[in-house]
Design a protein around this motif. Structure first.
Motif, PDB file in Angstrom:
ATOM      1  N   THR A  41      57.761  57.360  22.635  1.00  0.00           N
ATOM      2  CA  THR A  41      58.061  58.134  24.045  1.00  0.00           C
ATOM      3  C   THR A  41      56.862  58.286  24.727  1.00  0.00           C
ATOM      4  OG1 THR A  41      58.219  60.334  22.565  1.00  0.00           O
ATOM      5  CG2 THR A  41      60.164  58.862  22.797  1.00  0.00           C
ATOM      6  N   ALA A  42      55.757  58.286  24.084  1.00  0.00           N
ATOM      7  CA  ALA A  42      54.464  58.832  24.726  1.00  0.00           C
ATOM      8  C   ALA A  42      54.254  57.889  25.913  1.00  0.00           C
ATOM      9  CB  ALA A  42      53.396  58.519  23.638  1.00  0.00           C
ATOM     10  N   SER A  43      53.609  58.349  26.815  1.00  0.00           N
ATOM     11  CA  SER A  43      53.133  57.632  28.107  1.00  0.00           C
ATOM     12  C   SER A  43      51.880  56.915  27.706  1.00  0.00           C
ATOM     13  CB  SER A  43      52.753  58.709  29.281  1.00  0.00           C
ATOM     14  OG  SER A  43      52.141  57.958  30.286  1.00  0.00           O
ATOM     15  N   ILE A  44      52.165  55.447  27.983  1.00  0.00           N
ATOM     16  CA  ILE A  44      51.052  54.274  27.552  1.00  0.00           C
ATOM     17  C   ILE A  44      50.571  53.595  28.746  1.00  0.00           C
ATOM     18  CG2 ILE A  44      50.292  52.420  26.302  1.00  0.00           C
ATOM     19  CD1 ILE A  44      52.772  53.489  24.350  1.00  0.00           C
ATOM     20  N   PHE A  78      46.366  51.174  37.467  1.00  0.00           N
ATOM     21  CA  PHE A  78      46.647  51.564  36.193  1.00  0.00           C
ATOM     22  C   PHE A  78      48.262  50.742  36.207  1.00  0.00           C
ATOM     23  CE2 PHE A  78      44.202  54.699  38.645  1.00  0.00           C
ATOM     24  CZ  PHE A  78      43.403  55.421  37.529  1.00  0.00           C
ATOM     25  N   VAL A  79      48.519  50.584  35.045  1.00  0.00           N
ATOM     26  CA  VAL A  79      49.804  49.636  34.600  1.00  0.00           C
ATOM     27  C   VAL A  79      50.241  50.363  33.463  1.00  0.00           C
ATOM     28  CG1 VAL A  79      50.551  47.606  33.685  1.00  0.00           C
ATOM     29  CG2 VAL A  79      48.598  47.768  35.445  1.00  0.00           C
ATOM     30  N   ASP A  80      51.643  50.624  33.548  1.00  0.00           N
ATOM     31  CA  ASP A  80      52.582  51.092  32.852  1.00  0.00           C
ATOM     32  C   ASP A  80      52.706  50.195  31.593  1.00  0.00           C
ATOM     33  OD1 ASP A  80      54.420  52.282  30.951  1.00  0.00           O
ATOM     34  OD2 ASP A  80      55.822  52.831  32.557  1.00  0.00           O
ATOM     35  N   ALA A  81      52.391  50.342  30.302  1.00  0.00           N
ATOM     36  CA  ALA A  81      52.353  49.314  29.279  1.00  0.00           C
ATOM     37  C   ALA A  81      53.908  49.092  28.915  1.00  0.00           C
ATOM     38  CB  ALA A  81      51.488  49.855  28.182  1.00  0.00           C
ATOM     39  N   LYS A  82      54.702  49.949  29.387  1.00  0.00           N
ATOM     40  CA  LYS A  82      55.992  49.601  28.976  1.00  0.00           C
ATOM     41  C   LYS A  82      56.787  48.666  30.342  1.00  0.00           C
ATOM     42  CE  LYS A  82      56.369  53.847  26.554  1.00  0.00           C
ATOM     43  NZ  LYS A  82      57.243  55.186  26.480  1.00  0.00           N
ATOM     44  N   SER A  83      56.135  48.199  31.315  1.00  0.00           N
ATOM     45  CA  SER A  83      56.264  47.238  32.289  1.00  0.00           C
ATOM     46  C   SER A  83      55.816  45.855  31.963  1.00  0.00           C
ATOM     47  CB  SER A  83      55.872  47.771  33.654  1.00  0.00           C
ATOM     48  OG  SER A  83      55.989  46.846  34.492  1.00  0.00           O
ATOM     49  N   ILE A  84      56.951  45.213  31.708  1.00  0.00           N
ATOM     50  CA  ILE A  84      56.378  43.992  31.284  1.00  0.00           C
ATOM     51  C   ILE A  84      55.946  43.065  32.562  1.00  0.00           C
ATOM     52  CG2 ILE A  84      58.559  42.747  31.742  1.00  0.00           C
ATOM     53  CD1 ILE A  84      58.022  41.177  28.637  1.00  0.00           C
ATOM     54  N   PRO A 136      54.315  63.126  22.694  1.00  0.00           N
ATOM     55  CA  PRO A 136      54.808  63.632  21.354  1.00  0.00           C
ATOM     56  C   PRO A 136      54.459  62.799  20.287  1.00  0.00           C
ATOM     57  CG  PRO A 136      56.862  63.286  22.530  1.00  0.00           C
ATOM     58  CD  PRO A 136      55.570  63.055  23.530  1.00  0.00           C
ATOM     59  N   ASP A 137      54.414  61.535  20.429  1.00  0.00           N
ATOM     60  CA  ASP A 137      54.125  60.761  19.089  1.00  0.00           C
ATOM     61  C   ASP A 137      52.805  59.793  19.508  1.00  0.00           C
ATOM     62  OD1 ASP A 137      55.187  59.309  21.180  1.00  0.00           O
ATOM     63  OD2 ASP A 137      56.686  58.286  20.244  1.00  0.00           O
ATOM     64  N   GLU A 138      52.076  60.491  20.219  1.00  0.00           N
ATOM     65  CA  GLU A 138      50.698  59.761  20.534  1.00  0.00           C
ATOM     66  C   GLU A 138      49.681  59.428  19.626  1.00  0.00           C
ATOM     67  OE1 GLU A 138      47.244  62.681  22.277  1.00  0.00           O
ATOM     68  OE2 GLU A 138      49.223  63.112  23.201  1.00  0.00           O
ATOM     69  N   ALA A 139      49.901  60.100  18.445  1.00  0.00           N
ATOM     70  CA  ALA A 139      49.097  59.410  17.282  1.00  0.00           C
ATOM     71  C   ALA A 139      49.344  58.132  16.941  1.00  0.00           C
ATOM     72  CB  ALA A 139      48.928  60.539  16.283  1.00  0.00           C
ATOM     73  N   GLU A 140      50.648  58.061  16.725  1.00  0.00           N
ATOM     74  CA  GLU A 140      51.145  56.924  16.201  1.00  0.00           C
ATOM     75  C   GLU A 140      51.126  55.734  17.272  1.00  0.00           C
ATOM     76  OE1 GLU A 140      52.932  59.780  16.421  1.00  0.00           O
ATOM     77  OE2 GLU A 140      53.281  60.292  14.145  1.00  0.00           O
ATOM     78  N   ALA A 141      51.596  56.051  18.483  1.00  0.00           N
ATOM     79  CA  ALA A 141      51.498  55.267  19.554  1.00  0.00           C
ATOM     80  C   ALA A 141      49.894  54.566  19.698  1.00  0.00           C
ATOM     81  CB  ALA A 141      51.771  55.683  20.847  1.00  0.00           C
ATOM     82  N   LYS A 142      48.735  55.586  19.517  1.00  0.00           N
ATOM     83  CA  LYS A 142      47.532  55.064  19.404  1.00  0.00           C
ATOM     84  C   LYS A 142      47.261  53.940  18.703  1.00  0.00           C
ATOM     85  CE  LYS A 142      45.697  59.261  21.963  1.00  0.00           C
ATOM     86  NZ  LYS A 142      44.904  60.319  21.793  1.00  0.00           N
ATOM     87  N   ALA A 143      47.676  54.256  17.371  1.00  0.00           N
ATOM     88  CA  ALA A 143      47.269  53.523  16.174  1.00  0.00           C
ATOM     89  C   ALA A 143      48.131  52.257  16.537  1.00  0.00           C
ATOM     90  CB  ALA A 143      47.597  53.969  14.758  1.00  0.00           C
ATOM     91  N   MET A 181      49.246  50.817  19.473  1.00  0.00           N
ATOM     92  CA  MET A 181      48.576  49.881  20.428  1.00  0.00           C
ATOM     93  C   MET A 181      47.347  49.479  20.079  1.00  0.00           C
ATOM     94  SD  MET A 181      51.082  49.861  22.562  1.00  0.00           S
ATOM     95  CE  MET A 181      50.194  49.262  23.979  1.00  0.00           C
ATOM     96  N   LEU A 182      46.443  49.953  19.327  1.00  0.00           N
ATOM     97  CA  LEU A 182      45.166  49.261  19.158  1.00  0.00           C
ATOM     98  C   LEU A 182      45.458  48.254  18.040  1.00  0.00           C
ATOM     99  CD1 LEU A 182      42.810  52.387  18.612  1.00  0.00           C
ATOM    100  CD2 LEU A 182      42.792  51.117  20.720  1.00  0.00           C
ATOM    101  N   GLY A 183      46.360  48.247  17.412  1.00  0.00           N
ATOM    102  CA  GLY A 183      46.708  47.331  16.354  1.00  0.00           C
ATOM    103  C   GLY A 183      47.124  46.058  16.977  1.00  0.00           C
ATOM    104  N   VAL A 184      48.191  46.260  17.805  1.00  0.00           N
ATOM    105  CA  VAL A 184      48.695  45.083  18.593  1.00  0.00           C
ATOM    106  C   VAL A 184      47.829  44.507  19.591  1.00  0.00           C
ATOM    107  CG1 VAL A 184      49.927  46.280  20.692  1.00  0.00           C
ATOM    108  CG2 VAL A 184      51.187  44.253  19.955  1.00  0.00           C
ATOM    109  N   PHE A 185      46.788  45.238  20.188  1.00  0.00           N
ATOM    110  CA  PHE A 185      45.865  44.335  21.224  1.00  0.00           C
ATOM    111  C   PHE A 185      44.871  43.719  20.061  1.00  0.00           C
ATOM    112  CE2 PHE A 185      47.071  46.980  24.305  1.00  0.00           C
ATOM    113  CZ  PHE A 185      46.508  46.261  25.468  1.00  0.00           C
ATOM    114  N   ALA A 186      44.622  44.259  18.796  1.00  0.00           N
ATOM    115  CA  ALA A 186      43.673  43.549  17.882  1.00  0.00           C
ATOM    116  C   ALA A 186      44.196  42.294  17.634  1.00  0.00           C
ATOM    117  CB  ALA A 186      43.294  44.500  16.834  1.00  0.00           C
ATOM    118  N   LYS A 187      45.523  42.436  17.141  1.00  0.00           N
ATOM    119  CA  LYS A 187      46.386  41.264  16.666  1.00  0.00           C
ATOM    120  C   LYS A 187      46.157  40.116  17.518  1.00  0.00           C
ATOM    121  CE  LYS A 187      51.164  40.124  15.911  1.00  0.00           C
ATOM    122  NZ  LYS A 187      52.637  40.587  15.979  1.00  0.00           N
TER     123      LYS A 187
END
Length: 84
Positions: A19-22, A31-37, A57-64, A66-72
């Protein structure tokens, strides 16, 4: 599915799981909304470092995640604390 398309879809799906803004910051003024393909498909290139602003509200989980998917996908990403 091509590798670039796979990266875009994977990043988009990961972002939409929270739900966090990314916001993906590209350069100094884009600036690009990461939820916009569509936004991702127009800005995602392998030869740069992406800055991610994640807030909600879930930014800690989202941060981890998102960093993981970029690294992948062998894309460089760093977190920023505020938008410019």
């Amino acid at each position: 599915m091509k590798s670039g398309i796979r990266s875009i879809v994977d990043i988009n799906r990961t972002a939409n799981a929270y739900t966090a803004s990314i916001v993906l910051v590209v350069g100094d003024h884009q600036f690009v909304d990461a939820k916009s393909i569509l936004g991702l498909s127009m800005t995602l290139y392998r030869d740069q470092t992406y800055r991610l602003y994640i807030h909600g509200p879930d930014e800690a989980e989202a941060k981890a995640a998102m960093l993981g998917v970029f690294a992948k996908h062998h894309l460089r990403a760093e977190l920023i604390e505020q938008l410019m």
